[in-house]
Design a protein around this motif. Sequence first.
Motif, PDB file in Angstrom:
ATOM      1  N   GLY A 119       0.821  -1.203   0.000  1.00 56.15           N
ATOM      2  CA  GLY A 119       0.000   0.000   0.000  1.00 56.15           C
ATOM      3  C   GLY A 119       0.855   1.253   0.000  1.00 56.15           C
ATOM      4  N   ASN A 120       0.334   2.303   0.621  1.00 54.40           N
ATOM      5  CA  ASN A 120       1.044   3.583   0.621  1.00 54.40           C
ATOM      6  C   ASN A 120       0.800   4.325   1.930  1.00 54.40           C
ATOM      7  OD1 ASN A 120      -1.554   4.773   0.430  1.00 54.40           O
ATOM      8  ND2 ASN A 120      -1.478   4.707  -1.815  1.00 54.40           N
ATOM      9  N   LYS A 121       1.099   5.616   1.958  1.00 54.12           N
ATOM     10  CA  LYS A 121       1.000   6.386   3.196  1.00 54.12           C
ATOM     11  C   LYS A 121      -0.441   6.574   3.662  1.00 54.12           C
ATOM     12  CE  LYS A 121       0.981  10.908   0.870  1.00 54.12           C
ATOM     13  NZ  LYS A 121       1.647  12.220   0.775  1.00 54.12           N
ATOM     14  N   HIS A 122      -1.407   6.253   2.813  1.00 50.66           N
ATOM     15  CA  HIS A 122      -2.813   6.426   3.175  1.00 50.66           C
ATOM     16  C   HIS A 122      -3.464   5.145   3.685  1.00 50.66           C
ATOM     17  CE1 HIS A 122      -2.791  10.468   1.623  1.00 50.66           C
ATOM     18  NE2 HIS A 122      -2.401  10.057   0.425  1.00 50.66           N
ATOM     19  N   ALA A 123      -3.047   3.992   3.183  1.00 48.94           N
ATOM     20  CA  ALA A 123      -3.620   2.709   3.609  1.00 48.94           C
ATOM     21  C   ALA A 123      -2.616   1.598   3.334  1.00 48.94           C
ATOM     22  CB  ALA A 123      -4.932   2.434   2.878  1.00 48.94           C
ATOM     23  N   ARG A 124      -2.583   0.635   4.235  1.00 51.97           N
ATOM     24  CA  ARG A 124      -1.633  -0.465   4.092  1.00 51.97           C
ATOM     25  C   ARG A 124      -2.283  -1.774   4.534  1.00 51.97           C
ATOM     26  NH1 ARG A 124       3.369   2.935   6.812  1.00 51.97           N
ATOM     27  NH2 ARG A 124       3.858   4.150   4.959  1.00 51.97           N
ATOM     28  N   ARG A 125      -1.689  -2.866   4.066  1.00 52.87           N
ATOM     29  CA  ARG A 125      -2.126  -4.182   4.514  1.00 52.87           C
ATOM     30  C   ARG A 125      -0.932  -5.129   4.545  1.00 52.87           C
ATOM     31  NH1 ARG A 125      -5.263  -7.414  -0.376  1.00 52.87           N
ATOM     32  NH2 ARG A 125      -3.516  -7.516  -1.839  1.00 52.87           N
TER      33      ARG A 125
ATOM     34  N   PRO B  35      -4.673 -11.548   6.727  1.00 52.83           N
ATOM     35  CA  PRO B  35      -5.545 -10.633   5.967  1.00 52.83           C
ATOM     36  C   PRO B  35      -5.897  -9.358   6.716  1.00 52.83           C
ATOM     37  CG  PRO B  35      -6.872 -12.369   6.904  1.00 52.83           C
ATOM     38  CD  PRO B  35      -5.437 -12.690   7.282  1.00 52.83           C
ATOM     39  N   PHE B  36      -4.923  -8.672   7.313  1.00 54.63           N
ATOM     40  CA  PHE B  36      -5.148  -7.463   8.091  1.00 54.63           C
ATOM     41  C   PHE B  36      -4.835  -6.229   7.247  1.00 54.63           C
ATOM     42  CE2 PHE B  36      -4.212  -9.460  12.530  1.00 54.63           C
ATOM     43  CZ  PHE B  36      -5.386 -10.178  12.428  1.00 54.63           C
ATOM     44  N   ALA B  37      -5.662  -5.200   7.399  1.00 53.73           N
ATOM     45  CA  ALA B  37      -5.457  -3.942   6.669  1.00 53.73           C
ATOM     46  C   ALA B  37      -5.938  -2.776   7.520  1.00 53.73           C
ATOM     47  CB  ALA B  37      -6.203  -3.966   5.342  1.00 53.73           C
ATOM     48  N   ALA B  38      -5.494  -1.581   7.165  1.00 49.89           N
ATOM     49  CA  ALA B  38      -5.903  -0.387   7.905  1.00 49.89           C
ATOM     50  C   ALA B  38      -5.643   0.851   7.075  1.00 49.89           C
ATOM     51  CB  ALA B  38      -5.152  -0.280   9.218  1.00 49.89           C
ATOM     52  N   SER B  39      -6.452   1.875   7.303  1.00 44.48           N
ATOM     53  CA  SER B  39      -6.191   3.188   6.728  1.00 44.48           C
ATOM     54  C   SER B  39      -5.479   4.031   7.771  1.00 44.48           C
ATOM     55  CB  SER B  39      -7.499   3.866   6.309  1.00 44.48           C
ATOM     56  OG  SER B  39      -8.366   3.994   7.424  1.00 44.48           O
ATOM     57  N   ALA B  40      -4.755   5.036   7.319  1.00 40.28           N
ATOM     58  CA  ALA B  40      -4.024   5.901   8.242  1.00 40.28           C
ATOM     59  C   ALA B  40      -4.974   6.722   9.104  1.00 40.28           C
ATOM     60  CB  ALA B  40      -3.091   6.815   7.468  1.00 40.28           C
ATOM     61  N   ASP B  41      -6.104   7.105   8.512  1.00 40.36           N
ATOM     62  CA  ASP B  41      -7.117   7.895   9.202  1.00 40.36           C
ATOM     63  C   ASP B  41      -8.416   7.763   8.418  1.00 40.36           C
ATOM     64  OD1 ASP B  41      -6.801   9.675   6.944  1.00 40.36           O
ATOM     65  OD2 ASP B  41      -5.127  10.625   8.003  1.00 40.36           O
ATOM     66  N   ASP B  42      -9.375   8.624   8.699  1.00 38.21           N
ATOM     67  CA  ASP B  42     -10.679   8.515   8.041  1.00 38.21           C
ATOM     68  C   ASP B  42     -10.886   9.566   6.953  1.00 38.21           C
ATOM     69  OD1 ASP B  42     -11.216   6.412   9.718  1.00 38.21           O
ATOM     70  OD2 ASP B  42     -12.371   7.597  11.151  1.00 38.21           O
TER      71      ASP B  42
END
Length: 226
Positions: A23-29, A36-43
């Motif tokens: 991913g990148n600085k906005h969302a990664r996994r 199978p874990f993922a997250a966004s940096a913020d909303d």
Amino acid sequence: MRHVLDRPIWSALETAHADLAEGNKHARRYPPSIVPFAASADDTPESLGALENLPSPGESMFLVEAGPIAIPPGLVVTTEASVVQMVAARLHERISDSRIQPLTEADAADMLALATLTKPGPFTLRAQSLGSFWGIRSEGRLVAMAGQRMRQTGFIELSGLCTHPEFQGRGLGSLLFRFVAGEIASSGDTAYLHAYAANRSAISLYETQGFSVRSQMNMRVVKRRS
């Protein structure tokens, strides 16, 4: 101020597990073959848009956060649950037991079979890419295991704790729990874990082992809309 464990997946992929991140600085996994874990940096719209673009069609991702989880329009929630995040409230001593042996890549198939049977949470053949695991065998069969999963600066998640149904009630799970907690403490980090909020027996057990609830968490499993 947001705690490093409020978005544990993002914090891990931004620090100790950055080398595994997709991913990148906005969302990664994590690579799906590992977990199978993922997250966004913020909303923000940028971050949610990046999260939406991470999975392939039909691919699932697990999201875990404190507070409400923002879901971008291109993803659909397939499973949701309330989770508690527990942190070691005391320093666990390092212990030894001749039955406990380190697990290696040669044990991966046996580990997956045990996890598939007992369902401690998402588990794959490459789970050891995240951290060390230890197990107990009986007559050559892997009957109990536990290990380390996500890492953040100063924290390591205790995970994968499971015991074969035929060997439950013998204290093997408690022994491995204390062993892994001690290994984490010996590295200078704080152990933490996640448990389903409805699993009161597990939470009570972890409390007797010196862990306390730090935060209520939300878990969502999402897929890209077809």
